[in-house]
Design an enzyme around this catalytic site. Structure first.
Site, mmCIF file in Angstrom:
data_model
loop_
_atom_site.group_PDB
_atom_site.id
_atom_site.type_symbol
_atom_site.label_atom_id
_atom_site.label_comp_id
_atom_site.label_asym_id
_atom_site.label_seq_id
_atom_site.Cartn_x
_atom_site.Cartn_y
_atom_site.Cartn_z
ATOM 1 N N PHE A 173 89.468 -9.911 38.968
ATOM 2 C CA PHE A 173 90.398 -10.160 37.857
ATOM 3 C C PHE A 173 91.337 -11.329 38.166
ATOM 4 C CE2 PHE A 173 89.350 -5.586 37.633
ATOM 5 C CZ PHE A 173 88.765 -5.541 36.380
ATOM 6 N N HIS A 174 90.753 -12.437 38.653
ATOM 7 C CA HIS A 174 91.556 -13.623 38.970
ATOM 8 C C HIS A 174 91.051 -14.880 38.257
ATOM 9 C CE1 HIS A 174 92.626 -11.540 43.056
ATOM 10 N NE2 HIS A 174 93.296 -11.036 42.040
ATOM 11 N N PRO A 175 90.813 -14.834 36.930
ATOM 12 C CA PRO A 175 90.365 -16.055 36.239
ATOM 13 C C PRO A 175 91.456 -17.116 36.281
ATOM 14 C CG PRO A 175 90.938 -14.371 34.633
ATOM 15 C CD PRO A 175 90.990 -13.715 35.986
ATOM 16 N N ASP A 219 87.074 -17.846 39.514
ATOM 17 C CA ASP A 219 87.475 -16.444 39.684
ATOM 18 C C ASP A 219 87.160 -16.039 41.117
ATOM 19 O OD1 ASP A 219 88.374 -13.854 39.066
ATOM 20 O OD2 ASP A 219 86.524 -13.254 38.071
ATOM 21 N N HIS A 220 87.628 -14.879 41.506
ATOM 22 C CA HIS A 220 87.209 -14.252 42.756
ATOM 23 C C HIS A 220 86.278 -13.090 42.437
ATOM 24 C CE1 HIS A 220 91.205 -15.734 44.664
ATOM 25 N NE2 HIS A 220 90.222 -16.541 45.000
#
Length: 561
Positions: free
Chosen positions: A474-476, A300-301
């Site tokens: 919100f980058h899984p 993620d980020h």
């Protein structure tokens, strides 16, 4: 009740809608598209108005609202893990930033055995195929694709220009196009918004082309329980409709395509008996195929905000007041213009914090208001902020099924900030952001630092701020990675190793997270794999040039040190 189709697609998100639209271009192919959420109601301003991007994260109509297990390096916080629910998936609730990643991300993928055709020049034609950019096509951008992309226009907020200029004054490059020849540097940021000022989710861009086709069946409020197998071959799906408990069975003549995202795709595979055998046996799930990488390699980020008061009344703070919102809404609704028609992320940048990084490791989004991403805790005065986060953390997490109940969320652990490199990057990032914010271009606007605050300076103070305030971007991704090693789940065409008639196509198959927001790349990947599924020749490789930093210094001399 039983139905039969050539293909069953599980999840109508950024990837699933691409596949549904492209596969049904072949009139002799039938497709069932299953979506656990509801329709993408076009009259709901929460998902349709770009400036309302915080609203769909609230509640559960459009958000799965997952939570992590206590994150051990983040003061054991349970952290948000929002994922889109409804036609469009996460493209229905995301921040609409159109960022593709760095060319060297894809060249890095292509160095993996079996992924040779994922180089940047192989991927670029599919980015272009998916896109219609409002100022027209070029070697990097498309002109007739399903995804509407809007570029920032003259006359937008002066803070965007001042923040970009400050980045340049701090010694970093200027780039006119973060998705063009050179990602590295500061410049305007494109957004997935239509010319009429509406969110350009994949339900609008792709499904609207395909909804009327007789060979496409779309079922909403359909929660997939498990994939059905005959031996090692996927033959169908069992799903629940609405709140019911009586499963409906659909059969696939050709393939089952899992497009449920980086959280739900590994969860569904595990529930169906494909995953780490020990975990499945603990839950009394018959093992169809022991595949240890399902749910592993989760990435993620993470990001945080640096917030400043604004000395001039030019921020969009007044738009956060209820009494100003009817006029903004009316202008957006009837004219497709004004504050409501922008996600307000119209400038940003990518930098390298140290020479050791071959391409940028930090991303900035600039916002002309000081507020939390989810719309909470807005500062009650004019302000602005920089969102800053590291791009390729070495930390790895995992998704574990908790039970056979399809309605129970899985156990999610990202292991955020579990490496010393993470801490070094965030400390560097905060200090460099302060240098950028201190440049002369922001002198007319920059007031006091609101967050972290000038008293937060030492490594220990910065680390405590990071532990308490960093949050997901919100980058899984990467939880069913492409590749050929023992932990790979799919090959370079999304086909699940050891299985037949089963693919995964979504952000979970990225082998390594990219440098930037994920939506554009997820769409590109689905476009690319759609051609493979259809047996079509891949689009010809691009010949466009792209920037490689090489020996270039990370920055020049700042105007104000």
């Amino acid at each position: 009740m039983s139905q039969e189709f050539d293909y069953i697609i599980i999840g109508a998100g950024s990837a699933g809608n691409v596949l549904a639209t492209r596969l049904t271009e072949d009139a002799d192919v039938s497709v069932l598209l299953l979506e656990a959420g509801g329709p993408d109601y076009r009259f709901d301003f929460r998902t349709q108005m770009p400036a309302a991007l915080a609203f769909p994260l609230q509640g559960r109509r459009y958000n799965w609202a997952y939570e992590t297990d206590p994150e051990p390096y983040m003061n054991n916080r349970r952290m948000e893990c929002g994922r889109g629910k409804g036609l469009g998936g996460s493209s229905l609730i995301n921040g609409m930033c159109y960022i593709r990643g760095n060319a060297l991300d894809f060249d890095g993928w292509a160095k993996e055995p079996g992924l040779e055709d994922w180089s940047y020049l192989d991927c670029l034609p599919y980015f272009r195929k998916a896109e219609t950019r409002d100022i027209g096509p070029n070697d990097y951008h498309g002109g007739d694709g399903p995804v509407s992309v809007t570029t920032p226009k003259a006359g937008n907020n002066p803070l965007f220009h001042a923040m970009v200029e400050a980045g340049v004054q701090a010694g970093y490059p200027r780039t006119e196009d973060l998705n063009g020849y050179q990602q590295e540097g500061f410049g305007p940021m494109d957004r997935t918004v239509t010319p009429e000022g509406r969110r350009a989710a994949t339900g609008r861009g792709y499904l609207d082309q395909a909804r009327g086709r007789p060979n496409l069946t779309i079922v909403t409020h359909a929660l997939s329980d498990r994939i059905l197998f005959s031996g090692k071959r996927a033959i169908g799906v069992s799903y629940l409709v609405g709140n019911g408990d009586n499963p409906v069975t659909a059969h696939a003549r050709r393939e089952v395509l899992v497009c449920s995202g980086a959280i739900a795709s590994p969860q569904l595979l595990q529930r169906s008996g494909v995953g780490p055998a020990a975990l499945l046996r603990d839950l009394d799930i018959p093992v169809v195929h022991d595949l240890p990488g399902v749910g592993a390699n989760l990435q993620d980020h993470l990001e945080l905000y640096l917030q400043y008061a604004c000395k001039q009344p030019v921020s969009i703070y007044p738009a956060t007041k209820w009494w100003n919102q009817p006029a903004i809404g009316a202008q957006w609704l009837f004219l497709g213009k004004g504050l409501g028609a922008s996600n307000q992320f119209e400038a940003g940048g990518f930098i390298r914090t140290r020479e050791a990084f071959e391409w940028p490791n930090i991303q900035f989004h600039f916002l002309p208001v000081a507020i939390n991403y989810n719309g909470s805790k807005g500062v009650q005065e004019h302000g602005f902020q920089a969102h800053m986060g590291s791009m390729r953390s070495p930390s790895r997490g995992r998704i574990h099924l908790k039970s056979r109940d399809p309605r129970q969320h899985p156990s999610i652990l990202f292991n955020y900030m579990s490496h010393e490199q993470d801490w070094q990057e965030f400390r560097d990032g905060i200090r460099l952001t302060r240098e950028i914010m201190n440049q002369p271009a922001l002198d007319p606007y920059r007031g006091r630092e609101l967050s972290p605050g000038v008293n937060v300076q030492s490594d220990a103070e910065l680390d405590e701020f990071i532990r308490n305030h960093a949050e997901t971007a919100f980058h899984p991704s990467c939880s069913c990675k492409m590749g050929s090693d023992d932990m790979a789940v799919v090959d370079g065409q999304g086909r699940v190793h050891g299985m037949e008639g089963l693919r995964v196509v979504d952000a979970s198959i990225m082998p390594l997270i990219i440098t930037g927001n994920l939506n554009a790349t997820t769409i590109m990947m689905a476009e690319k794999i759609a051609d493979r599924i259809r047996g079509r020749q891949p689009l010809p490789r691009s010949t466009a040039k792209y920037y490689v930093a090489g020996d270039a210094p990370v920055r020049g001399k700042p105007v104000r040190a």
